[in-house]
Structures are given as structure tokens and as C-alpha cells.
Design an enzyme around this catalytic site. Structure first.
Site, PDB file in Angstrom:
ATOM      1  N   LYS A  11       0.831  -1.205   0.000  1.00 14.86           N
ATOM      2  CA  LYS A  11       0.000   0.000   0.000  1.00 14.86           C
ATOM      3  C   LYS A  11       0.872   1.265   0.000  1.00 14.86           C
ATOM      4  O   LYS A  11       2.097   1.180   0.165  1.00 14.86           O
ATOM      5  CB  LYS A  11      -0.950  -0.078   1.198  1.00 14.86           C
ATOM      6  CG  LYS A  11      -1.969  -1.244   1.095  1.00 14.86           C
ATOM      7  CD  LYS A  11      -2.863  -1.291   2.332  1.00 14.86           C
ATOM      8  CE  LYS A  11      -3.961  -2.330   2.213  1.00 14.86           C
ATOM      9  NZ  LYS A  11      -4.812  -2.355   3.449  1.00 14.86           N
ATOM     10  N   TYR A  51     -12.560  -2.526  -2.680  1.00 11.42           N
ATOM     11  CA  TYR A  51     -13.076  -2.496  -1.317  1.00 11.42           C
ATOM     12  C   TYR A  51     -14.602  -2.357  -1.294  1.00 11.42           C
ATOM     13  O   TYR A  51     -15.161  -1.708  -0.400  1.00 11.42           O
ATOM     14  CB  TYR A  51     -12.398  -1.372  -0.527  1.00 11.42           C
ATOM     15  CG  TYR A  51     -10.956  -1.690  -0.160  1.00 11.42           C
ATOM     16  CD1 TYR A  51     -10.611  -2.896   0.453  1.00 11.42           C
ATOM     17  CD2 TYR A  51      -9.928  -0.777  -0.410  1.00 11.42           C
ATOM     18  CE1 TYR A  51      -9.300  -3.197   0.793  1.00 11.42           C
ATOM     19  CE2 TYR A  51      -8.607  -1.068  -0.062  1.00 11.42           C
ATOM     20  CZ  TYR A  51      -8.304  -2.274   0.533  1.00 11.42           C
ATOM     21  OH  TYR A  51      -7.013  -2.566   0.881  1.00 11.42           O
ATOM     22  N   ASN A 114      -2.000   0.010   7.150  1.00 15.60           N
ATOM     23  CA  ASN A 114      -1.448  -1.282   7.578  1.00 15.60           C
ATOM     24  C   ASN A 114      -0.592  -1.961   6.518  1.00 15.60           C
ATOM     25  O   ASN A 114      -0.456  -3.180   6.504  1.00 15.60           O
ATOM     26  CB  ASN A 114      -2.572  -2.196   8.087  1.00 15.60           C
ATOM     27  CG  ASN A 114      -3.598  -2.486   7.012  1.00 15.60           C
ATOM     28  OD1 ASN A 114      -3.445  -2.065   5.867  1.00 15.60           O
ATOM     29  ND2 ASN A 114      -4.625  -3.226   7.360  1.00 15.60           N
ATOM     30  N   HIS A 117      -1.851  -5.508   1.466  1.00 14.60           N
ATOM     31  CA  HIS A 117      -3.093  -6.233   1.178  1.00 14.60           C
ATOM     32  C   HIS A 117      -2.736  -7.614   0.658  1.00 14.60           C
ATOM     33  O   HIS A 117      -1.777  -7.764  -0.091  1.00 14.60           O
ATOM     34  CB  HIS A 117      -3.908  -5.497   0.102  1.00 14.60           C
ATOM     35  CG  HIS A 117      -4.970  -6.363  -0.506  1.00 14.60           C
ATOM     36  ND1 HIS A 117      -6.206  -6.516   0.082  1.00 14.60           N
ATOM     37  CD2 HIS A 117      -4.957  -7.188  -1.594  1.00 14.60           C
ATOM     38  CE1 HIS A 117      -6.915  -7.389  -0.641  1.00 14.60           C
ATOM     39  NE2 HIS A 117      -6.183  -7.802  -1.661  1.00 14.60           N
ATOM     40  N   GLU A 128      -9.058 -10.459  -8.045  1.00 11.73           N
ATOM     41  CA  GLU A 128      -8.104  -9.356  -7.830  1.00 11.73           C
ATOM     42  C   GLU A 128      -6.946  -9.406  -8.825  1.00 11.73           C
ATOM     43  O   GLU A 128      -6.488  -8.363  -9.300  1.00 11.73           O
ATOM     44  CB  GLU A 128      -7.613  -9.384  -6.378  1.00 11.73           C
ATOM     45  CG  GLU A 128      -8.724  -8.992  -5.402  1.00 11.73           C
ATOM     46  CD  GLU A 128      -8.389  -9.194  -3.938  1.00 11.73           C
ATOM     47  OE1 GLU A 128      -7.253  -9.608  -3.602  1.00 11.73           O
ATOM     48  OE2 GLU A 128      -9.287  -8.924  -3.104  1.00 11.73           O
TER      49      GLU A 128
HETATM   50  N1  UDP Z   1      -9.698  -0.936   7.517  1.00  7.58           N
HETATM   51  C1  UDP Z   1      -9.822   0.184   8.325  1.00  7.58           C
HETATM   52  N2  UDP Z   1     -10.572   0.091   9.472  1.00  7.58           N
HETATM   53  C2  UDP Z   1     -11.206  -1.059   9.846  1.00  7.58           C
HETATM   54  C3  UDP Z   1     -11.071  -2.196   9.019  1.00  7.58           C
HETATM   55  C4  UDP Z   1     -10.310  -2.098   7.858  1.00  7.58           C
HETATM   56  O1  UDP Z   1      -9.278   1.234   8.012  1.00  7.58           O
HETATM   57  O2  UDP Z   1     -11.864  -1.076  10.900  1.00  7.58           O
HETATM   58  C5  UDP Z   1      -8.892  -0.842   6.265  1.00  7.58           C
HETATM   59  C6  UDP Z   1      -7.515  -1.494   6.424  1.00  7.58           C
HETATM   60  O3  UDP Z   1      -6.580  -0.760   5.635  1.00  7.58           O
HETATM   61  C7  UDP Z   1      -7.768  -2.869   5.821  1.00  7.58           C
HETATM   62  C8  UDP Z   1      -8.704  -2.520   4.665  1.00  7.58           C
HETATM   63  O4  UDP Z   1      -9.570  -1.527   5.224  1.00  7.58           O
HETATM   64  O5  UDP Z   1      -6.583  -3.501   5.402  1.00  7.58           O
HETATM   65  C9  UDP Z   1      -9.508  -3.674   4.123  1.00  7.58           C
HETATM   66  O6  UDP Z   1     -10.220  -4.287   5.161  1.00  7.58           O
HETATM   67  P1  UDP Z   1     -10.423  -5.870   5.210  1.00  7.58           P
HETATM   68  O7  UDP Z   1     -11.460  -6.145   6.230  1.00  7.58           O
HETATM   69  O8  UDP Z   1     -10.637  -6.400   3.827  1.00  7.58           O
HETATM   70  O9  UDP Z   1      -9.023  -6.373   5.819  1.00  7.58           O
HETATM   71  P2  UDP Z   1      -7.735  -7.066   5.137  1.00  7.58           P
HETATM   72  O10 UDP Z   1      -8.270  -8.070   4.150  1.00  7.58           O
HETATM   73  O11 UDP Z   1      -6.924  -5.967   4.494  1.00  7.58           O
HETATM   74  O12 UDP Z   1      -7.000  -7.698   6.283  1.00  7.58           O
HETATM   75 MG    MG Z   2      -9.653  -7.860   2.688  1.00  7.46          MG
END
Ligand code: UDP
Ligand code: MG
Length: 134
Positions: A11, A51, A114, A117, A128
Site C-alpha cells: 500500500k 473495497y 497497515n 493487502h 483481484e
Molecule cells: N480498515 C480500516 N478500518 C477497519 C477495518 C479495515 O481502516 O476497521 C482498512 C484497512 O486498511 C484494511 C482494509 O480496510 O486492510 C480492508 O479491510 P479488510 O477487512 O478487507 O481487511 P484485510 O483483508 O486488508 O486484512
Molecule cells: Mg480484505
């Protein structure tokens, strides 16, 4: 055991903080192969597709701004059980639950910012990889 391909995206914070080499080293040290890779700037439309499960969330504007804040480095990573394997190496979504030794545990302190991805299932990996590499 099955060889899988997964979509990994470093990211904007990872690119800006010059963590790309370090994270790719971890992926290669694990034994996975990089099949495709490119630096790209995302659009609002692509971010909303990627997303789609989160566009209604209160944090979505923050997430969208984050993903627009600079280029990302997209990768197709291949290896035995690579989808779950990469998710394990990344650590959980919530960085406060991410252990040291995981990418998020070692490099992130913010729930949104974070660093990485990774596809969460065979189906999302397929979608994807097509979304970002055609
Ligand atoms: N995210 C956030 N707040 C939350 C949950 C997710 O900002 O409470 C962001 C974070 O960058 C995360 C992304 O949204 O990586 C996508 O969320 P997902 O639930 O798909 O998690 P991932 O698959 O990235 O672990
Ligand atoms: Mg995800």
C-alpha cells in the site's frame, strides 16, 4: 497441498516508507515466487471495486484517501497454499492483534495504514489478479 496465486499489494505507506524491498525479501525468503509486479496509481473507481465490501463503512473515506495518497506496488505471488500463507505472514487486519514477526506486526501501528493487502480466498485472488493485471 496446492500451488496457488494470490494478489498482494504493498500500500502507499509501504512504498513511501521504502519498505518494498524488505517485504519482497520476506516473500522470497518464504519460498514464494513473484510472477508479476508493477507500480501503479489507483483511481477512486478501482478502489471502490476492490473495497466494495467496505464502501458503506464510516472509515471508508479515510481508506479511500489512504489508497489515493501515492502509488502502490501490486504483485502476483505464487506458491504452495500461498493465499493463506501470505495472510499469515501479513498478520491480522487489526494491527493491534498482529504479532511481531508478521509484516503488519513489524511495520504498522494504525488500523487503516497497515502496509499490505493480500487476497483472502481463492475466489478473491482470481478476481483481484484480473482486476489489477488483466
Ligand atoms: N480498515 C480500516 N478500518 C477497519 C477495518 C479495515 O481502516 O476497521 C482498512 C484497512 O486498511 C484494511 C482494509 O480496510 O486492510 C480492508 O479491510 P479488510 O477487512 O478487507 O481487511 P484485510 O483483508 O486488508 O486484512
Ligand atoms: Mg480484505
Amino acid at each position: 497441498m496446492t500451488v496457488q496465486q494470490t494478489y498482494i499489494m504493498l500500500k502507499p505507506d509501504a512504498v513511501e516508507r521504502r519498505l518494498v524491498g524488505e517485504i519482497i525479501s520476506r516473500i522470497e525468503d518464504k519460498g514464494y515466487s513473484i510472477i508479476q509486479a508493477k507500480l501503479m496509481t489507483l483511481t477512486k473507481d478501482v478502489i471502490a471495486d476492490h473495497y466494495a465490501h467496505l464502501t458503506d463503512q464510516p472509515f471508508y473515506p479515510k481508506l479511500e484517501n489512504y489508497m489515493l495518497s501515492g502509488p502502490v506496488f501490486g504483485l502476483v505471488v505464487e506458491g504452495e497454499e500461498a493465499i493463506q500463507g501470505m495472510r499469515s505472514m501479513m498478520g491480522p487486519t487489526n494491527v493491534f492483534d498482529a504479532n511481531p514477526g508478521t509484516i503488519r506486526g513489524d511495520f504498522a501501528t494504525d488500523l487503516t495504514y497497515n502496509v499490505i493487502h493480500g487476497s483472502d480466498s481463492l475466489e478473491s485472488a482470481y478476481i483481484e489478479i484480473r482486476r489489477f493485471f488483466g
